[in-house]
Motif scaffolding. Sequence first.
Motif, short mmCIF file in Angstrom:
data_model
loop_
_atom_site.label_atom_id
_atom_site.label_comp_id
_atom_site.label_asym_id
_atom_site.label_seq_id
_atom_site.Cartn_x
_atom_site.Cartn_y
_atom_site.Cartn_z
N ASN A 94 62.08 64.40 22.19
CA ASN A 94 61.49 63.72 21.04
C ASN A 94 62.73 63.60 20.13
O ASN A 94 63.24 64.73 19.86
N LYS A 129 67.09 58.37 21.56
CA LYS A 129 67.04 57.37 22.47
C LYS A 129 66.79 56.25 21.82
O LYS A 129 67.34 54.98 22.44
N THR A 142 67.23 55.28 19.00
CA THR A 142 68.41 54.66 17.96
C THR A 142 69.47 54.05 19.06
O THR A 142 69.90 53.19 18.81
N1 LIG Z 1 65.66 55.24 9.83
C1 LIG Z 1 65.91 56.52 9.81
N2 LIG Z 1 66.29 57.22 8.79
C2 LIG Z 1 66.45 58.89 8.95
N3 LIG Z 1 66.35 59.17 10.30
C3 LIG Z 1 65.76 58.48 11.29
C4 LIG Z 1 65.79 57.11 11.13
N4 LIG Z 1 65.48 56.49 12.37
C5 LIG Z 1 65.35 57.81 13.26
N5 LIG Z 1 65.82 58.72 12.49
C6 LIG Z 1 66.03 60.07 13.18
O1 LIG Z 1 66.97 60.12 14.08
C7 LIG Z 1 66.73 60.97 15.30
C8 LIG Z 1 66.47 60.32 16.45
O2 LIG Z 1 65.26 59.39 16.48
P1 LIG Z 1 65.19 58.33 17.72
O3 LIG Z 1 63.76 57.47 17.36
O4 LIG Z 1 66.34 57.64 18.19
O5 LIG Z 1 64.66 59.28 18.85
P2 LIG Z 1 63.98 59.18 20.31
O6 LIG Z 1 64.86 60.15 21.04
O7 LIG Z 1 63.57 57.88 20.32
O8 LIG Z 1 62.52 60.27 20.10
P3 LIG Z 1 61.13 59.65 20.63
O9 LIG Z 1 61.22 60.26 22.07
O10 LIG Z 1 60.28 60.68 19.88
O11 LIG Z 1 60.95 58.25 20.54
C9 LIG Z 1 65.18 61.57 14.64
O12 LIG Z 1 65.48 62.80 14.36
C10 LIG Z 1 64.79 60.70 13.65
O13 LIG Z 1 64.05 61.35 12.83
#
Ligand SMILES: Nc1ncnc2c1ncn2[C@@H]1O[C@H](COP(=O)(O)OP(=O)(O)OP(=O)(O)O)[C@@H](O)[C@H]1O
Lengths: 258, 315
Positions: free
Chosen positions: B38, B42, B44
């Motif tokens: 998490n 990913k 992003t």
């Molecule tokens: N708009 C935003 N502003 C600030 N921080 C952000 C923003 N979007 C994402 N983040 C941060 O960037 C990091 C990556 O987020 P992301 O959603 O890409 O993770 P993920 O790997 O998809 O996680 P998950 O498995 O929970 O879906 C996280 O720490 C999140 O809090």
Amino acid sequence: MTTTMIDSVTMFRRDLKHALRYPVMTISGIGTAVLFLLLFVGVFGNALGADFLPAGAGRYIDYVAPGVILMAAGTGTAATAIKINQDMLEGIIARLRTMSIARMSVLTGQVIGSLVRTLLSGILVVLVAVALGFRPSATPVEYLAAFGVFAMLTFALTWMAVAFGLATKTVAGANSLTLILQFLPLISSAFLPTDSMPAGVAWFAEHQPYTPIIETLRGLLMGSGIGDSAWWALAWCVVLAAGGFFWSRALYNRPRGA
Amino acid sequence: MSAIEVSGLRKAYGKHTVLDGIDLHVAEGTVYSLLGPNGAGKTTTVEILTTLQAPDAGSVTVAGHDLATDPEGVRRSIGVTGQFSAVDNLLTGAENLQLMADLLHLGKRAGRERVAELLERFDLVDAAGRIATTYSGGMRRRLDLAMTLVGRPRIIFLDEPTTGLDPRSRHTMWQSVRDLVAAGTTIFLTTQYLDEADQLADRIAVLNGGVLVAEGTPAELKRLVPGGHVRLQFSDPARLEHAAVRFADGTRDDEALTLDVPGDGGVGTLRTLLDRLSHERVEPDGLSVHTPDLDDVFLALTAKSPTLYTKDGVR
Ligand SMILES: Nc1ncnc2c1ncn2[C@@H]1O[C@H](COP(=O)(O)OP(=O)(O)OP(=O)(O)O)[C@@H](O)[C@H]1O
Ligand SMILES: [Mg+2]
């Protein structure tokens, strides 16, 4: 037809389906305006008309109806902002942004839908006003111009509402922001002439956008004289529409969460 | 030709660096899986590759189109199913698909045919006329994917497509992915499930701390962590002590009363081990074989201090 128009019409049809399947928001928009009409004509009407309208100014319902009709343009904005906000929260807007479609068609489709719905609401409010005794003295050309004023204001407020919907992070937030548009007419010349108000309030009422627009509509429907109000009305509508449009466009193209 | 080409991709939110120089190379017609815990970045990554977000640095090419100069070309080639289902709740399943068909200008006939075909393929024919609010999570996810496929995209992005689905729905989703790949589609898939990546992916990249900590085929990744072991379970400390003395290469756990003896779990190794057990008069109560899987890889690679943790606890 250009792709922008085709895609906007597609999104408009979607909005129409929404409105038919979930009419609550449309109805509450109309309801609010009708409620104000009943409140000011039925409840406060006699007192206000006798105390504040200059002698020989005519009946209070004829004074107040144009303002309340324009209020319908304001109360319609809640549905617009809420729907745009929902589309954003539900990921619909993100999905459409990854597709090769006319980029702003989600927004323009919504604007067309809101315009159609609000114009119908406006006509409904007029009919209720007439049922309550409103007797406009307009010629057919003046009626047409009055419709134009209403449409112009609706268009401007709708773009502001779209921006509100995109700018807020919750449905409740989107709704709250539109309260400004909905209730700004309360401090305008809609219900009372501005010269009956305390100095500070009167100054605000005279310089806020609704007053010249209301004066223009009242002049068209009741022949009460328009003066330079028409120009102010036009200017305000252009400013609000352009502001809402460019603000919406910037918000729409902004990356997630930024 | 490669479907997706990424080099030096960087993205930060304020001071928080999410992607700190990512390189990806996805061959056409393959399944590429991005794994990560998490918050690893990913979503992003997917959002950058699908034109929803702008990167801070790096170059990205999708289906031969440069993301920076030709985002419209990218959008023409891709389909995206985001992490959270994006279906219109007030429209029916069929109307949701038809909306996509209309926006993609498929034409009246072709559009209707495509909608019918997808409803059939995703087992949504019976629910086609119901509004989406009445759908179960699995049905929404299927509709979501079906909407992504309306325009027959060459490259499909799936962000955690099976999170929250029951085993049957997961298998249906996997089958859909296999069918797509068989038809030549490239799939970029993020997941938190190792078995999903193991099942579907041709190549896997593990994202952690802003960088790719591993990249390769599932088999290559499995080779990255220490090999398997056979776990011997005992009922009292004395027997464990007796065994531990004779199997000096084992790892003992005095609380769980277990002894882990290295071994790949193959039949030959097991036979040798059993012979040795009886020869040394070691009498375990139970025995279990542990082969390394992607869970071990994932946990080892994404742990705060790598190699300390495995699926079986602290080693
Ligand atoms: N708009 C935003 N502003 C600030 N921080 C952000 C923003 N979007 C994402 N983040 C941060 O960037 C990091 C990556 O987020 P992301 O959603 O890409 O993770 P993920 O790997 O998809 O996680 P998950 O498995 O929970 O879906 C996280 O720490 C999140 O809090
Ligand atoms: Mg995510």
